[in-house]
Design a protein around this motif. Structure first.
Motif, PDB file in Angstrom:
ATOM      1  N   TRP A   7       1.034  -1.063  -0.099  1.00  0.00           N
ATOM      2  CA  TRP A   7       0.213   0.041  -0.175  1.00  0.00           C
ATOM      3  C   TRP A   7       0.799   1.071  -0.269  1.00  0.00           C
ATOM      4  O   TRP A   7       2.147   1.657   0.344  1.00  0.00           O
ATOM      5  CB  TRP A   7      -0.799   0.349   0.589  1.00  0.00           C
ATOM      6  CG  TRP A   7      -2.039  -0.840   1.024  1.00  0.00           C
ATOM      7  CD1 TRP A   7      -2.381  -1.523   0.548  1.00  0.00           C
ATOM      8  CD2 TRP A   7      -2.196  -1.782   2.509  1.00  0.00           C
ATOM      9  NE1 TRP A   7      -3.502  -2.582   0.684  1.00  0.00           N
ATOM     10  CE2 TRP A   7      -3.066  -2.805   1.632  1.00  0.00           C
ATOM     11  CE3 TRP A   7      -1.777  -2.566   3.795  1.00  0.00           C
ATOM     12  CZ2 TRP A   7      -3.470  -3.644   2.292  1.00  0.00           C
ATOM     13  CZ3 TRP A   7      -2.185  -3.469   4.795  1.00  0.00           C
ATOM     14  CH2 TRP A   7      -3.478  -4.217   3.736  1.00  0.00           C
ATOM     15  N   ASP A  14      -2.139   5.656   0.418  1.00  0.00           N
ATOM     16  CA  ASP A  14      -3.232   3.984   1.530  1.00  0.00           C
ATOM     17  C   ASP A  14      -3.198   3.883   3.088  1.00  0.00           C
ATOM     18  O   ASP A  14      -4.215   3.240   3.919  1.00  0.00           O
ATOM     19  CB  ASP A  14      -3.428   2.903   0.553  1.00  0.00           C
ATOM     20  CG  ASP A  14      -3.422   2.356  -0.651  1.00  0.00           C
ATOM     21  OD1 ASP A  14      -4.239   3.937  -1.177  1.00  0.00           O
ATOM     22  OD2 ASP A  14      -2.516   2.561  -1.457  1.00  0.00           O
ATOM     23  N   LYS A  15      -1.639   4.341   3.177  1.00  0.00           N
ATOM     24  CA  LYS A  15      -1.546   4.008   4.760  1.00  0.00           C
ATOM     25  C   LYS A  15      -2.573   5.166   6.119  1.00  0.00           C
ATOM     26  O   LYS A  15      -2.621   4.791   6.914  1.00  0.00           O
ATOM     27  CB  LYS A  15      -0.253   3.848   5.055  1.00  0.00           C
ATOM     28  CG  LYS A  15       0.142   2.751   4.338  1.00  0.00           C
ATOM     29  CD  LYS A  15       1.980   2.945   4.623  1.00  0.00           C
ATOM     30  CE  LYS A  15       2.904   1.737   3.777  1.00  0.00           C
ATOM     31  NZ  LYS A  15       4.095   1.743   4.060  1.00  0.00           N
ATOM     32  N   ILE A  29      -4.949   6.243   5.187  1.00  0.00           N
ATOM     33  CA  ILE A  29      -6.906   6.150   5.308  1.00  0.00           C
ATOM     34  C   ILE A  29      -6.721   4.856   5.927  1.00  0.00           C
ATOM     35  O   ILE A  29      -7.552   4.683   6.637  1.00  0.00           O
ATOM     36  CB  ILE A  29      -6.942   5.785   3.754  1.00  0.00           C
ATOM     37  CG1 ILE A  29      -7.219   7.338   2.751  1.00  0.00           C
ATOM     38  CG2 ILE A  29      -8.223   5.044   3.578  1.00  0.00           C
ATOM     39  CD1 ILE A  29      -7.530   6.615   0.925  1.00  0.00           C
ATOM     40  N   GLY A  30      -5.812   4.240   5.759  1.00  0.00           N
ATOM     41  CA  GLY A  30      -6.771   2.322   6.956  1.00  0.00           C
ATOM     42  C   GLY A  30      -5.945   2.739   8.236  1.00  0.00           C
ATOM     43  O   GLY A  30      -6.188   2.072   9.145  1.00  0.00           O
ATOM     44  N   LEU A  40      -8.507   6.876   9.102  1.00  0.00           N
ATOM     45  CA  LEU A  40     -10.124   6.327   8.451  1.00  0.00           C
ATOM     46  C   LEU A  40     -10.513   5.902  10.296  1.00  0.00           C
ATOM     47  O   LEU A  40     -11.529   6.871  11.370  1.00  0.00           O
ATOM     48  CB  LEU A  40     -10.108   5.501   7.752  1.00  0.00           C
ATOM     49  CG  LEU A  40     -11.938   5.652   7.638  1.00  0.00           C
ATOM     50  CD1 LEU A  40     -12.303   7.147   7.227  1.00  0.00           C
ATOM     51  CD2 LEU A  40     -11.999   5.089   6.426  1.00  0.00           C
ATOM     52  N   SER A  86     -12.570   0.084  10.609  1.00  0.00           N
ATOM     53  CA  SER A  86     -11.891  -0.991  10.010  1.00  0.00           C
ATOM     54  C   SER A  86     -13.040  -1.321   8.483  1.00  0.00           C
ATOM     55  O   SER A  86     -12.274  -1.843   7.770  1.00  0.00           O
ATOM     56  CB  SER A  86     -11.188  -1.421  10.943  1.00  0.00           C
ATOM     57  OG  SER A  86     -11.261  -0.793  12.261  1.00  0.00           O
ATOM     58  N   CYS A  94     -12.123   0.650   5.869  1.00  0.00           N
ATOM     59  CA  CYS A  94     -10.573   0.326   5.054  1.00  0.00           C
ATOM     60  C   CYS A  94     -10.746  -1.406   4.584  1.00  0.00           C
ATOM     61  O   CYS A  94      -9.711  -1.003   3.476  1.00  0.00           O
ATOM     62  CB  CYS A  94      -9.631   0.685   6.385  1.00  0.00           C
ATOM     63  SG  CYS A  94      -9.711   2.329   6.417  1.00  0.00           S
ATOM     64  N   TYR A 104     -12.060  -0.803   1.458  1.00  0.00           N
ATOM     65  CA  TYR A 104     -10.826  -0.431   0.223  1.00  0.00           C
ATOM     66  C   TYR A 104      -9.774  -0.650   0.032  1.00  0.00           C
ATOM     67  O   TYR A 104      -8.489  -0.461  -1.172  1.00  0.00           O
ATOM     68  CB  TYR A 104     -10.451   1.598   1.188  1.00  0.00           C
ATOM     69  CG  TYR A 104      -9.349   2.461   0.789  1.00  0.00           C
ATOM     70  CD1 TYR A 104      -9.869   3.175  -1.462  1.00  0.00           C
ATOM     71  CD2 TYR A 104      -8.429   2.820   0.975  1.00  0.00           C
ATOM     72  CE1 TYR A 104      -8.520   3.979  -1.341  1.00  0.00           C
ATOM     73  CE2 TYR A 104      -7.409   3.336   0.721  1.00  0.00           C
ATOM     74  CZ  TYR A 104      -7.740   4.325  -1.003  1.00  0.00           C
ATOM     75  OH  TYR A 104      -6.635   4.873  -1.420  1.00  0.00           O
ATOM     76  N   LEU A 105      -8.739  -0.847   0.853  1.00  0.00           N
ATOM     77  CA  LEU A 105      -7.356  -1.638   0.587  1.00  0.00           C
ATOM     78  C   LEU A 105      -7.108  -3.035   0.285  1.00  0.00           C
ATOM     79  O   LEU A 105      -6.368  -3.398  -0.170  1.00  0.00           O
ATOM     80  CB  LEU A 105      -6.422  -1.781   2.321  1.00  0.00           C
ATOM     81  CG  LEU A 105      -6.698  -0.493   3.161  1.00  0.00           C
ATOM     82  CD1 LEU A 105      -5.880  -0.921   4.603  1.00  0.00           C
ATOM     83  CD2 LEU A 105      -5.991   0.393   2.425  1.00  0.00           C
TER      84      LEU A 105
END
Length: 247
Positions: free
Chosen positions: A178, A182-183, A185-186, A189, A228, A231, A234-235
């Motif tokens: 990622w 991405d990190k 957001i992970g 969020l 979570s 995420c 998304y991930l």
């Protein structure tokens, strides 16, 4: 024999060979060109090895390359099923496709496919989701798969497993799959969702530390769980796409 005259003959034979491509088998094409070269050389010898102009006159007698094609194929029943006339298949066309593209399955992929393997449902060979995609992600990016699994365990806040999100956040930060966004957001969020959920707590507390201690287990864990879950959605596609590209 002048070099120019010889080059005229070679150019003529080359054009004839190109015109015969696909009409005769390679062996027949070679035999025909060899015979044509002998006839041309015989006429040149009979004329005392003429120069370029004389060679051009000789070649005019034999006609254009298309005339040679008609002569070579006259009376020949071309069968397109003849293996000699079908061009060989390129090497890249006979590669065995990977399991998630309809190829043979081995190991865990065979178990996930169930009876009949990957060939039982060829119309689904192009799909990369479901158990196949999950298995590919786990085998290729184990750390990222573990992070996603821990996030999912943190979703049911009633089980008291929200603390596992801290471990998943650490794995997200250390990920090489990622990107930076991405990190953010992970990790960010779920924290933001937790803060919003704590602000929505309707309890009573006079001091900030008391407010945090009471709102976090009541509504904060709900925000972490929902964040979570978002995420994961998304991930996971990004991890799956990376796993497919590395296979």
């Amino acid at each position: 024999m002048s070099q120019r005259a010889e080059q005229l003959v070679l150019d003529y034979l080359s054009e004839v060979g190109l015109a015969l491509h696909g009409r005769l088998s390679p062996r027949e094409r070679t035999e025909y060109l060899a015979g044509l070269r002998k006839r041309i050389d015989a006429r040149r010898s009979a004329l005392g090895d003429p120069g370029p102009e004389g060679v051009r006159d000789i070649l005019r007698v034999f006609g254009s390359p298309q005339d040679c094609v008609r002569q070579a194929c006259e009376g020949r029943d071309l069968d397109l099923e003849d293996d000699d006339l079908i061009p060989p298949m390129p090497a890249h066309a006979v590669r065995v496709p990977p399991p998630w593209r309809g190829g043979p399955n081995h190991g865990l992929m065979r178990l996930l496919d169930g009876p009949g393997g990957g060939n039982a449902r060829p119309h689904r060979a192009q799909r990369h989701g479901g158990l196949r995609g999950l298995s590919l992600t786990v085998r290729t990016h184990t750390s990222e798969a573990a992070a996603l699994g821990l996030m999912l365990l943190a979703v049911p806040w009633g089980l008291g497993l929200t603390f596992l999100w801290v471990l998943s956040a650490a794995l997200v930060v250390l990920s090489r799959v990622w990107g930076t966004a991405d990190k953010w957001i992970g990790v960010g969020l779920p924290l933001a969702a937790c803060a919003v959920a704590m602000l929505l707590w309707n309890g009573d507390a006079k001091f900030i530390d008391v407010y945090i201690a009471r709102s976090l287990p009541d509504t904060g864990v709900i925000g972490i769980g929902l964040g979570s879950l978002v995420c994961v959605f998304y991930l996971y596609p990004k991890a799956l796409r990376s796993a497919q590209e590395h296979t």
